[in-house]
Design a protein around this motif. Sequence first.
Motif, mmCIF file in Angstrom:
data_model
loop_
_atom_site.group_PDB
_atom_site.id
_atom_site.type_symbol
_atom_site.label_atom_id
_atom_site.label_comp_id
_atom_site.label_asym_id
_atom_site.label_seq_id
_atom_site.Cartn_x
_atom_site.Cartn_y
_atom_site.Cartn_z
ATOM 1 N N GLN A 246 -11.592 27.155 80.571
ATOM 2 C CA GLN A 246 -11.748 25.729 80.269
ATOM 3 C C GLN A 246 -13.205 25.469 79.928
ATOM 4 O OE1 GLN A 246 -10.355 23.397 83.640
ATOM 5 N NE2 GLN A 246 -8.215 23.693 83.055
ATOM 6 N N LYS A 247 -13.418 24.804 78.806
ATOM 7 C CA LYS A 247 -14.794 24.476 78.425
ATOM 8 C C LYS A 247 -14.955 22.957 78.419
ATOM 9 C CE LYS A 247 -18.057 23.259 75.327
ATOM 10 N NZ LYS A 247 -18.145 22.165 74.367
ATOM 11 N N TYR A 248 -16.023 22.474 79.027
ATOM 12 C CA TYR A 248 -16.292 21.037 79.066
ATOM 13 C C TYR A 248 -17.596 20.740 78.337
ATOM 14 C CZ TYR A 248 -12.509 20.795 82.423
ATOM 15 O OH TYR A 248 -11.277 20.883 83.011
ATOM 16 N N ARG B 104 -26.978 25.157 68.171
ATOM 17 C CA ARG B 104 -26.452 23.901 68.707
ATOM 18 C C ARG B 104 -24.925 23.869 68.639
ATOM 19 N NH1 ARG B 104 -29.906 19.728 69.686
ATOM 20 N NH2 ARG B 104 -28.120 19.152 70.976
ATOM 21 N N GLY B 105 -24.350 23.365 69.711
ATOM 22 C CA GLY B 105 -22.886 23.305 69.773
ATOM 23 C C GLY B 105 -22.250 24.617 70.196
ATOM 24 N N GLY B 106 -23.077 25.579 70.594
ATOM 25 C CA GLY B 106 -22.604 26.954 70.803
ATOM 26 C C GLY B 106 -21.786 27.207 72.060
ATOM 27 N N SER B 107 -21.664 26.213 72.939
ATOM 28 C CA SER B 107 -20.871 26.460 74.156
ATOM 29 C C SER B 107 -19.409 26.761 73.844
ATOM 30 C CB SER B 107 -20.913 25.255 75.088
ATOM 31 O OG SER B 107 -22.207 25.050 75.534
ATOM 32 N N ASP B 108 -18.893 26.163 72.789
ATOM 33 C CA ASP B 108 -17.510 26.467 72.387
ATOM 34 C C ASP B 108 -17.376 27.958 72.109
ATOM 35 O OD1 ASP B 108 -17.111 23.725 72.346
ATOM 36 O OD2 ASP B 108 -17.351 23.550 70.170
ATOM 37 N N THR B 109 -18.392 28.489 71.432
ATOM 38 C CA THR B 109 -18.372 29.908 71.077
ATOM 39 C C THR B 109 -18.447 30.774 72.337
ATOM 40 O OG1 THR B 109 -19.274 29.425 68.913
ATOM 41 C CG2 THR B 109 -19.613 31.663 69.724
#
Length: 603
Positions: free
Chosen positions: A6-8, A152-157
Amino acid sequence: MALVIQKYGGTSVGSVERIQAVAKRISQAVQSGDSVVVVVSAMGKTTDTLVRLANEISNNPSSREMDMLLSTGEQVTIALLSMALQELGQSAISLTGAQVGIVTEAEHSRARILQVCTDRLERHLLKGEVVVVAGFQGVSNGEDLEITTLGRGGSDTSAVALAASLKADRCEIYTDVPGILTADPRLVPTAQLMSEITADEMLELASLGAKVLHPRAVEIARNYGMPLVVLSSWSDRPGTRVVSRLPQPRSLQGMEIAKAVDGVEVDRDQAKIALLRVPDAPGVAASLFGEISTQNIDVDLIIQSIHEGNTNDIAFTVVNRVLKAASAVAEAIAPSWRTHPSLTSEAEVIIDRQIAKVAISGAGMIGRPGIAAKMFKTLADARINIQMISTSEVKVSCVIDEAECDRALHLLSQAFDVDLGSQKEITSRPYQVNQPPVRGVALDTNQARIAIRHVPDTPGMAAQIFTLLAQKNISVDAIIQSQRCHIINGQPTRDIAFTVAQSDEKLACQVISELDRQINCGQVSGYKAIAKLSVVGAGMIGHPGVAAKFFASLARENINIQMITTSEIKISCVIDEVDGIRALQAVHEAFGLGGKEKITIPI
Ligand code: ASP
Ligand code: MG
């Protein structure tokens, strides 16, 4: 029992209350029997605040120190979330990217993931603990164990990379929007939530989807066949499922850098119809493809390029079986344009049966400019001339002489190390979903158009141009070669037009002007006031009339089409920038994508 990642995102963990709400959701998942690994972003706008702080100290902070700074944001969240879980009686442990062993290249601020060590994660999971991992960060593979960030935005990855490495059952991306929408709701108020989308479609909708999901995360999901769900952490709605077809077997080593191309294919059953010197006016493509669709003929590639004067060339391919019917339509319609007020010379129809289409496929082709260049170079080295080019996020296709087809297939599979035997079977397996012809519509206003006049029509020209641009790391989208041929000093030449990011326009023009001295082409010009409008849907394959409907909706708005380019699952038109939003709304409406439900998204 399922293993779930799960990613938040930042707003989902933006306050103490939000972190507590997220902890509750996680512990419920554990109570229902799942093992959970959590990946989090920095709280709220923390990363932006850190960037601002750095800019107050330096105009040009070193990227190493930026990574050191920005990686702290996620570290705050993992500790607080672990505490919140422990408060609920759920055992949990927080780990940084380095502690997990998320190993990346030593490229600060845009590191790609090489591999994820799973030993420690598995040990904690076995003990029934929730592991809370800092997203967006990793550790370099060199001697120095540097902290890196993914961009930036790399947590999804990070989340999808963990899911693929752990062979999880699925990866859930919790965010502040209810899922993926059919268009940007700030531009199209009637945009609706999609329940499902394929990873390929998601990649093709880059400009629409990128705000919701980091494109690199979708690439990893596609490559490893990881089921993704994008959903809101505020509600219990099911969100949007991002599905992938069965992937090619691939190693978990070199995750984001190995093997960009995983398929090479040819289609011999293609014929080309080109219409030269058709009027450059609204409604021309619409009437041509409207007529064709009334005959229920499915067109494959469509390409239209711009020209000096006020005429265009339109070329398209169809399967041989319908060539006669399609060319009859073209022959019938051409004379009607001869009386068109904007016409300077007679429209002419050219038919070529002896063509084939070769294509390479993979994830994220446009963002890896070297890949298309390598394809062009492979063909050029074999003296194979490219007649038409179509590029997209998931495929680059070239139309060539049919006689060269076997040679091209062999050389390309060698160049990209693709085993032809194993891939045929896999690519022919269809998706397990029911696909509408058009899933979503995206407008990209950040592109510029570049035109090169009179490029000698010999093998290797596209290769030279695009190798040079790739060397400068300029990504090229929508490459179009003209159909008409100009004889300059006894040498046949064609015009080439393509689009690049606006920020690359100047450099691209400069690079090509330098090349000009070697290959002796004509004028190079850049133009920024364009917009690229794309409709995307895996269901448009074998579904006649999608292009006709798209062009007709633009014609009704009296919007002129400057360029057309298609892939199997996408049709894009370059239009005037001022027409962009009106066109987007009209096309969204024409495909019946709108709905009544008001979807609010936080700004
Ligand atoms: N915090 C990082 C950013 O804002 C990474 C992320 O949230 O995905 O870019
Ligand atoms: Mg994000």
